[in-house]
Structure formats: structure tokens, C-alpha cells
Design an enzyme around this catalytic site. Structure first.
Site, mmCIF file in Angstrom:
data_model
loop_
_atom_site.group_PDB
_atom_site.id
_atom_site.type_symbol
_atom_site.label_atom_id
_atom_site.label_comp_id
_atom_site.label_asym_id
_atom_site.label_seq_id
_atom_site.Cartn_x
_atom_site.Cartn_y
_atom_site.Cartn_z
ATOM 1 N N CYS A 1 0.810 -1.231 0.000
ATOM 2 C CA CYS A 1 0.000 0.000 0.000
ATOM 3 C C CYS A 1 0.841 1.280 0.000
ATOM 4 O O CYS A 1 1.909 1.323 0.596
ATOM 5 C CB CYS A 1 -0.875 0.056 1.231
ATOM 6 S SG CYS A 1 -1.828 -1.413 1.542
ATOM 7 N N ARG B 1 5.111 0.169 -5.827
ATOM 8 C CA ARG B 1 5.053 -0.637 -4.610
ATOM 9 C C ARG B 1 4.114 -1.839 -4.752
ATOM 10 O O ARG B 1 4.195 -2.772 -3.962
ATOM 11 C CB ARG B 1 4.595 0.222 -3.427
ATOM 12 C CG ARG B 1 5.555 1.335 -3.078
ATOM 13 C CD ARG B 1 4.926 2.312 -2.105
ATOM 14 N NE ARG B 1 4.756 1.741 -0.794
ATOM 15 C CZ ARG B 1 5.646 1.799 0.181
ATOM 16 N NH1 ARG B 1 6.800 2.411 -0.026
ATOM 17 N NH2 ARG B 1 5.411 1.270 1.350
ATOM 18 N N TRP C 1 -3.075 -2.657 -1.359
ATOM 19 C CA TRP C 1 -2.713 -4.044 -1.698
ATOM 20 C C TRP C 1 -3.488 -4.905 -0.705
ATOM 21 O O TRP C 1 -3.204 -4.880 0.494
ATOM 22 C CB TRP C 1 -1.205 -4.221 -1.543
ATOM 23 C CG TRP C 1 -0.655 -5.504 -2.078
ATOM 24 C CD1 TRP C 1 -0.226 -5.736 -3.350
ATOM 25 C CD2 TRP C 1 -0.455 -6.730 -1.359
ATOM 26 N NE1 TRP C 1 0.218 -7.028 -3.472
ATOM 27 C CE2 TRP C 1 0.101 -7.653 -2.263
ATOM 28 C CE3 TRP C 1 -0.684 -7.137 -0.053
ATOM 29 C CZ2 TRP C 1 0.420 -8.957 -1.903
ATOM 30 C CZ3 TRP C 1 -0.360 -8.437 0.312
ATOM 31 C CH2 TRP C 1 0.193 -9.330 -0.603
ATOM 32 N N ASN D 1 -1.898 1.811 5.928
ATOM 33 C CA ASN D 1 -1.050 0.700 5.489
ATOM 34 C C ASN D 1 -0.788 -0.162 6.719
ATOM 35 O O ASN D 1 -0.560 0.379 7.797
ATOM 36 C CB ASN D 1 0.311 1.183 4.989
ATOM 37 C CG ASN D 1 0.198 2.016 3.740
ATOM 38 O OD1 ASN D 1 -0.876 2.139 3.172
ATOM 39 N ND2 ASN D 1 1.311 2.597 3.330
ATOM 40 N N GLY D 2 -0.757 -1.466 6.531
ATOM 41 C CA GLY D 2 -0.456 -2.342 7.669
ATOM 42 C C GLY D 2 -1.651 -3.216 8.002
ATOM 43 O O GLY D 2 -2.614 -3.313 7.234
ATOM 44 N N GLU E 1 18.664 -16.855 -8.512
ATOM 45 C CA GLU E 1 18.252 -15.492 -8.820
ATOM 46 C C GLU E 1 17.724 -15.394 -10.261
ATOM 47 O O GLU E 1 16.723 -14.733 -10.522
ATOM 48 C CB GLU E 1 19.437 -14.539 -8.583
ATOM 49 C CG GLU E 1 19.197 -13.077 -8.910
ATOM 50 C CD GLU E 1 18.026 -12.433 -8.192
ATOM 51 O OE1 GLU E 1 17.449 -13.037 -7.271
ATOM 52 O OE2 GLU E 1 17.643 -11.320 -8.591
ATOM 53 N N LYS F 1 13.935 -14.248 -11.208
ATOM 54 C CA LYS F 1 13.675 -13.106 -12.102
ATOM 55 C C LYS F 1 12.703 -13.513 -13.197
ATOM 56 O O LYS F 1 11.773 -12.791 -13.506
ATOM 57 C CB LYS F 1 14.962 -12.634 -12.771
ATOM 58 C CG LYS F 1 15.848 -11.550 -12.260
ATOM 59 C CD LYS F 1 15.367 -10.373 -11.547
ATOM 60 C CE LYS F 1 14.664 -10.624 -10.274
ATOM 61 N NZ LYS F 1 15.294 -10.203 -9.052
ATOM 62 N N GLU G 1 9.017 -14.258 -11.787
ATOM 63 C CA GLU G 1 8.235 -13.154 -11.218
ATOM 64 C C GLU G 1 7.755 -12.153 -12.266
ATOM 65 O O GLU G 1 6.712 -11.545 -12.094
ATOM 66 C CB GLU G 1 8.972 -12.441 -10.081
ATOM 67 C CG GLU G 1 10.188 -11.666 -10.503
ATOM 68 C CD GLU G 1 10.913 -11.033 -9.318
ATOM 69 O OE1 GLU G 1 10.280 -10.712 -8.321
ATOM 70 O OE2 GLU G 1 12.141 -10.869 -9.439
ATOM 71 N N HIS H 1 19.185 -35.664 -8.843
ATOM 72 C CA HIS H 1 18.366 -36.151 -7.724
ATOM 73 C C HIS H 1 16.902 -35.776 -7.892
ATOM 74 O O HIS H 1 16.175 -35.692 -6.920
ATOM 75 C CB HIS H 1 18.931 -35.607 -6.407
ATOM 76 C CG HIS H 1 20.354 -36.010 -6.196
ATOM 77 N ND1 HIS H 1 20.716 -37.262 -5.772
ATOM 78 C CD2 HIS H 1 21.505 -35.339 -6.414
ATOM 79 C CE1 HIS H 1 22.032 -37.335 -5.715
ATOM 80 N NE2 HIS H 1 22.536 -36.174 -6.101
ATOM 81 N N LYS I 1 6.566 -4.180 -4.071
ATOM 82 C CA LYS I 1 7.985 -3.840 -3.990
ATOM 83 C C LYS I 1 8.496 -3.934 -2.565
ATOM 84 O O LYS I 1 9.619 -4.346 -2.325
ATOM 85 C CB LYS I 1 8.205 -2.430 -4.556
ATOM 86 C CG LYS I 1 9.661 -1.994 -4.601
ATOM 87 C CD LYS I 1 10.462 -2.837 -5.580
ATOM 88 C CE LYS I 1 11.934 -2.495 -5.596
ATOM 89 N NZ LYS I 1 12.713 -3.565 -6.242
HETATM 90 C C1 F6R Z 1 12.634 -10.143 -6.285
HETATM 91 C C2 F6R Z 1 12.335 -9.221 -5.228
HETATM 92 C C3 F6R Z 1 11.949 -9.752 -3.908
HETATM 93 C C4 F6R Z 1 12.686 -8.998 -2.801
HETATM 94 C C5 F6R Z 1 12.187 -9.439 -1.425
HETATM 95 C C6 F6R Z 1 12.966 -8.778 -0.307
HETATM 96 O O1 F6R Z 1 12.989 -9.490 -7.451
HETATM 97 O O2 F6R Z 1 12.412 -8.040 -5.415
HETATM 98 O O3 F6R Z 1 12.172 -11.109 -3.816
HETATM 99 O O4 F6R Z 1 14.052 -9.238 -2.942
HETATM 100 O O5 F6R Z 1 10.832 -9.128 -1.297
HETATM 101 O O6 F6R Z 1 12.836 -7.402 -0.354
HETATM 102 P P1 F6R Z 1 13.847 -6.442 0.388
HETATM 103 O O7 F6R Z 1 15.177 -6.635 -0.236
HETATM 104 O O8 F6R Z 1 13.292 -5.080 0.151
HETATM 105 O O9 F6R Z 1 13.838 -6.851 1.825
#
Ligand code: F6R
Length: 612
Positions: free
Chosen positions: A2, A27, A73, A99-100, A485, A489, A492, A508, A607
């Protein structure tokens, strides 16, 4: 998650609020709303994007120089117009955005219903605004006092803004566990969940602390109190963030801009820390804690998502360089599994946003057991940066694309610097080797630049695989976290199912998946246990999998086995993640764009994950 934005001052609030909501879109959200106070409180809200809200309110009289806006959100109640914020109080004299999560909202709701309050939404937020009104009416107190008393009764996390029809010059804001920043302009104030909606107007900001309430009033100084009713002097900071840093600057997406920014962001993350002239590394943020780290029995790295992957690279680096045992834990598991932690442990929490709820909880747990807790954060002034004993900022600049790119490489740089510093102090390795590593780290930005120049080649590969339904990413040693990673990427932002594995683990289980339709991405540079990786490639080839390999420039052996190769410059083994990740970011980006996905705001993702 949010987003909040609010304004009071001489200008019309609406354009500032809408622009602010657009800046907060990154976000992640599923509905949006706005409230203007002009004689009376007027609320407009709808499901969907901010642009849909703009269409929805077209033609309305959007006047008023005070107002607030929100992107939601969904947590409690589905994303629809009724559950979207702002919410009115029963009399419609008050309105709130939040928010929260209010954890005890069901109990409070029942009590309020018994006192005659009716609810229109399924949200926990509506409970809070009714509660504030109930207190205001029964105790005949000012709105800020009613907010304060209400907050003593709620359990959970919040960042709220409240407007009151009877106080047309006043904004009340409060936070606990969810971020909130106040911008102080000339005779005007801005409130937002992060600084992005504020910086085009002012660099003077106050980061609110937990359990603080701000009373923001036109023509008045900013006043702050705590929920326990203690006065607080606002601490005004100068923000060093430029507007260009949060705009696309000619790129079609923030993600692409941020991928291409990496030569610069990597350099920024080592600036003033890697001293090639003096052959040393300094990290001012953790200087006072160095003896503690050097004597630590072990280091526990805790993080989520991409930051957790950076943590895995950090484990290999710190163990290799400093010979201190390192464990890496998902914050969400660490916080709930009763871990054994003592004063001799050093915890490193890694977070781009600095607001991740699980990582914050992991920090609190570690602190309560007496451990030293350090942070590696990107967002200056964030909750994690403030909750930790000390830390190192990554200085990657604002990351707006939901998929983390430049923050990851900056985190790996900081972890490498930490490893080098600890090795230097502990004398674990010959100085000549450390010297070589420092030099090599210093030229990594130019090598990243070289990879970026090959983006078109990666785009061609993306064209071939854009319709795949699955993908496997394999690597060994330092390239295992890179495989994880790369897979994250892809899944997502393109919604293709992808898995990352240590290449040897393939036998395995995952090998059963391999057939002519399965793209397998190997991170196979000519370092480490390269020959073993070649064997793994042969195994995939024998089963007709499609092989895309990240190889060292000029490597002909893997080229003969792979269907497609992407070259990266040679470097020291532990620095390969800084290079090998770049083509994988680009591959995911191009595939997602070709599939028509919303790259910067993938579905369901936020985000900054401020709820657990
Ligand atoms: C993936 C991504 C998420 C964040 C995760 C942690 O691209 O962005 O997996 O890495 O939500 O977020 P932070 O680093 O902000 O704690």
C-alpha cells in the site's frame, strides 16, 4: 505494498496527490482512492490502477488544498471499490487511509457494532476510523488526541493519515511498523510512505519513528508526540535523492533502466570504500563493530527473496575470505523457528527496501537474544536501517521496478567488501591475493558495461524461448545463488515457471523434467569446478534439453555443447555473480516484454513487503 500520500499547503492538492500515487505505483497495489477536504470530506475510490481512478473522477470538482490518497494491496477483504481506501467514519466527518494490519480488528469491530457503529467494508481499517470517532465523541477531545488514544488500543502495524472535516487545516499521521515520511516545504507539508512522491517538492524530510504521531497543520510548525503522549522534536534530514533517479529517463521500463544503471550503481556501492591507492577497504558504517565481527563465533545472514540470494553469495565470500562460519536464513523461517542465538553471533540483515516485515521481525528477535545486528540496506532512513545496531548502505539509488536488479549487485558488492575487510584484518589470506581481488573488483563496472553492450544477442535468445512454460537454471558454487536469482527473475516478471538448482542436484530429481521442450540455463564460466559443470551440461544434452549457457569469453568447449551462449568477461571466481546475473536479468526482461507482461509491476507482487 500500500502507498500513502497526503498534502496540505497553498497549492491544489489533487494534482500533487495523483502524481504521488503514480510515483508509488511501483510498490504494488490493486485499488486506489483519494480524499479532498474542501468544506466537506469527499472520497473517490475504485478497483484497479491509478489511471482508472483518474478516469473515474473525471469531471468532478476536485478542489481543495488539503487531501490524501492511497493505493491498496488487499489483505483483509478482496480488492474492490468498497474495501479501497479512504474510509469514512460513521458521521463522515473523519476519513482515514492505512497501510499495515490491525490484528485485533475483529474484537474492536464487535465492540463498536455493539455501540451502534455499522461497517460498509471488510477491512480492518474501517474499525480504526470508527474507533477514533467513538473516542472523539465520548471523550470530547481533539482529533489528534482521539487518534492517539485509539492507537493505544490497537495491536498490529500501521501507517495512517486521518483528515477531519472540522479541522480543515490539519493532517494527523502516525506510524508503527509501516514506513512514513513527512516532507517539509515552504508553508506546505507532504506525507508519504516513501520519499518518491516528495522529492520533487522538497529535500527536507522527517522519517517518522514507530509509535509517533505527527500533527501537521497549515501555517504551523510540525508537531510530534508518541502514542504514550510524550512530546518529540522532529528530526529534519536532507535527502540526497534526485528526481531523475525515480524517472524512466528514456527507457521503456524502470527495470531496463535499472539493469543498465549497474555499471554506475556498482561503482557507487564501492565509492569511498574500496581504496585501490592504499590497497585497503573501509566500511565506516560498521567500523565500531569490527572487533565484534572479527570475534564472532558465526555470522547469520537473514533476508528474503533476491536479498536472500545475495546473502547466499555472501556466505561463500565471507567463508572463503575471512574463514568465519556463515549461515543464511530466510527471515520468515528464522523468526518463527526458535533459533539458537547468542551474544557471540553477528546477524546481517539484507534488504533493498529496508521495510520487509519478516526481516524486521528477525532483527528484533536477534536483538532480544543479545546478538549484534548489522544491516545492508538500500533505502536510507528505512526501518531496517534504523532497527539495526550499525550497517552499510548499498547506495544503488532508488529501485522502482518490482523485480530487484541493481540492488542485488550492490548487495553482493557490499558483502564482497565486508569479506575483503575481514580478511585484511584477520590476515587469513596472502596480501597479494587480496590485492588482486581489490583490483579486479575495481574494474567490475567496466566488465558489466561490456555485457550490457551484448543486450541484443540476449534479446534474440529471448525471442526463441518466450513461449516456454518451464525453465531450469543450474550453477555450482558461486553460481548456484546466481541460478536461483535467474529463475526468480524469470518467474516473477514473465510468469514462466522456473527453478534454480545446484547443477549436481539435477540428478536427484529435476533431470526427470528434461526433454526437448525444456530450456536449461547453465551458468558455466571457466572458473571453479568448471569441468564438473560440463559433465552436467552433457547430461542435459543427452536428454535433448535446450541449453543456454553463460560462458567465459572465448570458451569453445561449452560453446560446442550449448544451443546458445552468452559470453561474460573473465574475472575472479567470487566476483562472477556480479557479471553472470546481468544476462539473466536481461533474458527475463526481454521474455516478459515479449509475452506482454507488466514488467515493472508484475501481478500480485509488491515492492516492499510490509506485512508478513
Ligand atoms: C525479487 C524481489 C523480492 C525482494 C524481497 C525482499 O525481485 O524483489 O524477492 O528481494 O521481497 O525485499 P527487500 O530486499 O526489500 O527486503
Amino acid at each position: 505494498m500500500c502507498g500513502i500520500v497526503a498534502y496540505v499547503g497553498p497549492r491544489l492538492a489533487y494534482p500533487i496527490l495523483i502524481k504521488g500515487l503514480h510515483r508509488l505505483e511501483y510498490r504494488g497495489y490493486d485499488s486506489a482512492g483519494i480524499c479532498l477536504l474542501n468544506g466537506e470530506l469527499k472520497v473517490w475510490k475504485c478497483k484497479g490502477k491509478v489511471s482508472e481512478l483518474e478516469k473515474y473522477i473525471e469531471g468532478e470538482k476536485l478542489e481543495g488544498t488539503i487531501g490524501m490518497a492511497h493505493t491498496r494491496w488487499a489483505t483483509h477483504g478482496e480488492p474492490n471499490q468498497i474495501n479501497a481506501h479512504p474510509h469514512y467514519s460513521q458521521s463522515k466527518h473523519l476519513s482515514i487511509i492505512h497501510n499495515g494490519i490491525i490484528e485485533n480488528y475483529l474484537v474492536l469491530r464487535k465492540e463498536l457494532q455493539q455501540r451502534g457503529f455499522t461497517f460498509t467494508s471488510d477491512t480492518d481499517t474501517e474499525v480504526l476510523i470508527h474507533l477514533i470517532e467513538d473516542i472523539q465523541q465520548n471523550e470530547n477531545v481533539a482529533v489528534e488526541e482521539a487518534v492517539r488514544i485509539a492507537l493505544t488500543q490497537v495491536i498490529g502495524a500501521y501507517a495512517i493519515v486521518v483528515l477531519s472535516q472540522d479541522n480543515p487545516d490539519k493532517i494527523i499521521a502516525a506510524r508503527k511498523g509501516s514506513p512514513m515520511v513527512i516532507g517539509i516545504g515552504e508553508d506546505e507539508f507532504f506525507v508519504a510512505s516513501d520519499a518518491t512522491p516528495i522529492i520533487e517538492y522538497t529535500n527536507n524530510v522527517v522519517f517518522m519513528n514507530d509509535e509517533e504521531i505527527a500533527i501537521i497543520e497549515r501555517h504551523q510548525e510540525l508537531k510530534m508526540r508518541t502514542v504514550r503522549n510524550q512530546e518529540r522534536t522532529p528530526y529534519i534530514q536532507k535527502l540526497e535523492m534526485s528526481l531523475t533517479a525515480i524517472e524512466k529517463g528514456g527507457f521503456p521500463h524502470f527495470m531496463l533502466k535499472e539493469i543498465f544503471e549497474q555499471p554506475r550503481s556498482i561503482l557507487d556501492s564501492m565509492r569511498g570504500r574500496l581504496h585501490l591507492d592504499q590497497d585497503t577497504v573501509t566500511l565506516g558504517g560498521i567500523r565500531d563493530y569490527l572487533p565484534k565481527i572479527l570475534n564472532a563465533e558465526r555470522i547469520i545472514i537473514t533476508a528474503c527473496g533476491t536479498s536472500w540470494h545475495a546473502g547466499l553469495v555472501g556466505e561463500y565470500i565471507i567463508e572463503d575470505l575471512a574463514r568465519i562460519p556463515v549461515e543464511v536464513e530466510y527471515s520468515s523461517e528464522f523468526r518463527y523457528r526458535n533459533p539458537v542465538i547468542s551474544e557471540k553471533d553477528v546477524i546481517i540483515a539484507i534488504s533493498q527496501s529496508g521495510e520487509t516485515a519478516d526481516t524486521l521481525a528477525a532483527i528484533e528477535l536477534a536483538k532480544s537474544k543479545g546478538a549484534t545486528v548489522l544491516g545492508i540496506c538500500n533505502v536510507v532512513g528505512s526501518s531496517i536501517a534504523r532497527a539495526t545496531h550499525a550497517g552499510v548502505y548499498t547506495h544503488a539509488g532508488p529501485e522502482i521496478g518490482v523485480a530487484s536488479t541493481k540492488a542485488f549487485t550492490a548487495q553482493v558488492v557490499v558483502l564482497t567488501l565486508m569479506g575483503l575487510l575481514l580478511a585484511e584484518k584477520k590476515g587469513t589470506l596472502p596480501e597479494s591475493y587480496l590485492h588482486k581481488l581489490r583490483l579486479e573488483l575495481g574494474i567490475i563496472p567496466s566488465k558489466v558495461e561490456k555485457i550490457l553492450q551484448r543486450a541484443d544477442k540476449i534479446k534474440d535468445i529471448a525471442t526463441i524461448y518466450k513461449d516456454s512454460t518451464n525453465a531450469l537454471y543450474l550453477g555450482r558454487g558461486y553460481n548456484f545463488p546466481v541460478a536461483l536469482e535467474g529463475a526468480l527473475k524469470l518467474k516473477e516478471i514473465s510468469y514462466i515457471h522456473a527453478e534454480g538448482y545446484p547443477a549436481a542436484e539435477m540428478k536427484h530429481g529435476p533431470i526427470a523434467l528434461i526433454d526437448k521442450n525444456m530450456p536449461v540455463v547453465f551458468i558455466a564460466p571457466k572458473r571453479g569446478i568448471y569441468e564438473k559443470v560440463i559433465t552436467n551440461i552433457e547430461e542435459v544434452r543427452a536428454r535433448k534439453g535446450n541449453i543456454i549457457a553463460i560462458i567465459t569469453e572465448g570458451d569453445e568447449s561449452v560453446r560446442k555443447l550449448a544451443d546458445h551462449c552468452i559470453e561474460i568477461p573473465d574475472t575472479e571466481e567470487m566476483l562472477i555473480p556480479l557479471l553472470a546475473t546481468i544476462p539473466l536479468q536481461l533474458l527475463s526482461y526481454y521474455v516478459a516484454v515479449m509475452r506482454g507482461c507488466n514488467v515493472d509491476q508484475p501481478r500480485n507482487l509488491a515492492k516492499s513487503v510490509t506485512v508478513e
